[in-house]
Design an enzyme around this catalytic site. Structure first.
Site, PDB file in Angstrom:
ATOM      1  N   ASP A 296       0.841  -1.196   0.000  1.00 29.82           N
ATOM      2  CA  ASP A 296       0.000   0.000   0.000  1.00 29.82           C
ATOM      3  C   ASP A 296       0.882   1.254   0.000  1.00 29.82           C
ATOM      4  OD1 ASP A 296      -2.216   1.594  -0.105  1.00 29.82           O
ATOM      5  OD2 ASP A 296      -2.748   1.387   2.008  1.00 29.82           O
ATOM      6  N   HIS A 300       2.981  10.846  -0.735  1.00 31.65           N
ATOM      7  CA  HIS A 300       2.446  12.207  -0.712  1.00 31.65           C
ATOM      8  C   HIS A 300       3.634  13.153  -0.587  1.00 31.65           C
ATOM      9  CE1 HIS A 300      -1.687  10.848  -0.372  1.00 31.65           C
ATOM     10  NE2 HIS A 300      -1.316  10.000   0.569  1.00 31.65           N
TER      11      HIS A 300
END
Ligand code: NCD
Ligand code: ZN
Length: 433
Positions: A296, A300
């Site tokens: 996962d 960012h």
């Protein structure tokens, strides 16, 4: 007598044991596994000595971004990070900007990724707006459909129909199990908890995960795949509902205590759980109940992750480069079974994909290999990451266990910190169109 292109020597995971010997490769395939003395002739030999040679790792859940989110990650930095983390195949998620939920967007994404990737990449598509678009998406190589909570929690029979069609075409259905009604209700009732990130696990509790597993079951019947389960209770519920599932490395290596200590950087969906829940997850993996692991990887910008306001901080942890070493570290301490860790990123995902050429070192399989030193200690320095997201909950931590090389179709893609193939060496993975 057959002649090989290459020979890789080391301690090879073969038929469930580590065999001191070599893997012989020809035309990108494994042609020989055994003692070096018995190997056919070859052009080149690469000695890994006492290092472990395991099947190339497969990550069925990562966010490589690109398009309008390429400031967070693009297909070259994302696949560089994958290669450095030991992955030879990564499946990329569709929650992009714009979302990858039409035929046109899928084709644009493939076109953008193809010249950039250094390992193989497959794609999921997001929920299409209508059946016509779905039919067109099913003509692409996409491995399947990924549904987010907002795509199914309040959906009706037209979604059930779509899911049947996806399944009939032999594509995967993967869903993110968190019930939005429970999350919305908690947000309404406890607005004072929406300031900092500390109460993330309270706003998005295990109950939301359990409920979503039931909601999805009533919508789709059995046969879908629940991604990133965070607790043993969810595992039991997923199994009872007839779903396959994976567990993310984040939930195996981190807990709510890390969120409280490190803040925003550890905000992820679903949230990190208690230390007790994490321990039960580790034990479940050790008992062989968890067949598939995933990263996962969710990059960012550091600026976004530096906010301390609950709704300003995006959820997600970049982890392609630390995932496998962090698990090797736990295995080295006796907290995890090494074989189950390896299978979780090799045999398990290959089984999920129904691909018998991947996930196992065996004659006639793809020569995708990952070379690891389970004993080497190294300090995690995010500024040296290949991902654009140069931060990590493991920053400055010493991990015991390191990826030394990654081999795709017999070519060294990564070795000792360096990417050694041109961009575009990786291939788009997927269904025959
Ligand atoms: C994902 C991301 O960043 O794309 N983040 C995450 O915490 N897993 C999106 C998501 O699944 O919510
Ligand atoms: Zn995700």
């Amino acid at each position: 007598m057959m002649h090989l292109d290459k020979l890789f020597t080391g301690r090879i995971l073969y038929e469930g044991d580590f065999l001191e010997g070599c893997v012989g490769v020809r035309d990108g395939e494994i042609f020989f596994v055994g003692k070096e003395a018995n190997a056919p002739s070859y052009d080149e030999k690469i000695d890994f000595n006492r290092l472990l040679i395991i099947p190339g790792l497969i990550d069925i859940h990562a966010h490589l971004r690109g398009m309008r989110l390429k400031h967070k990650e693009d297909f070259s930095t994302g696949t560089f990070a994958a290669a450095a983390g030991g992955f030879t195949l990564v499946l990329d998620m569709p929650n992009t900007d714009p979302p990858t939920n039409t035929h046109l967007r899928m084709m644009e994404k493939i076109e953008e990724a193809t010249p950039q990737i250094v390992v193989d990449v497959g794609f999921y598509f997001g929920k299409p707006s209508d059946r016509n678009e779905l039919q067109k998406l099913l003509k692409t190589v996409a491995v399947g459909l990924k549904l987010y909570p907002e795509d199914y929690c309040k959906a009706g029979s037209e979604t059930t129909g779509m899911l049947e069609t996806v399944r009939k075409h032999g594509r995967k259905i993967v869903f993110h199990p968190e019930d939005v009604s429970i999350i919305e209700e908690n947000r309404r009732r406890y607005p004072e908890q929406l300031k900092g990130v500390e109460k993330h696990g309270f706003i998005r509790p295990v109950e939301a995960e359990l409920s979503a597993l039931d909601v999805f079951r009533s919508l789709s019947g059995p046969g879908a795949h629940a991604t990133h389960l965070t607790t043993l209770r969810s595992i039991l519920r997923a199994r009872a509902n007839g779903f396959t599932f994976d567990v993310s490395v984040n939930h195996l290596t981190l807990s709510e205590e890390d969120l409280l200590r490190m803040g925003s950087i550890c905000k992820v969906n679903p949230p990190l759980r208690s230390q007790e829940e994490r321990t039960m997850l580790l034990q479940s993996l050790n008992r062989g109940e968890v067949k598939i692991l995933a990263t996962d990887h969710a990059p960012h910008t550091l600026e976004e992750k530096s906010s301390t306001l609950y709704d300003e901080v995006p959820s997600g942890i970049p982890c392609l480069e630390t995932a496998f070493p962090a698990l090797l570290d736990l295995a080295g301490r006796g907290a995890l079974n090494l074989h189950n860790v390896i299978d979780g990123f090799t045999r398990g995902p290959a089984g999920f994909l129904g691909d018998d050429k991947l996930g196992v070192i065996r004659e006639r399989n793809a020569a995708n290999l990952t070379v690891v030193d389970p004993k080497e200690e190294w300090v995690v320095k995010p500024e040296e990451f290949h991902t654009k997201a140069k931060f990590s909950p493991f920053s400055n931590r010493v991990l015991r266990g390191r990826v030394k090389a990654t081999i795709l179709r017999g070519e060294l893609v990564y070795r000792e910190g360096e990417i050694s193939v041109p961009k575009g060496f990786g291939k788009i993975y997927g269904a025959k169109s």
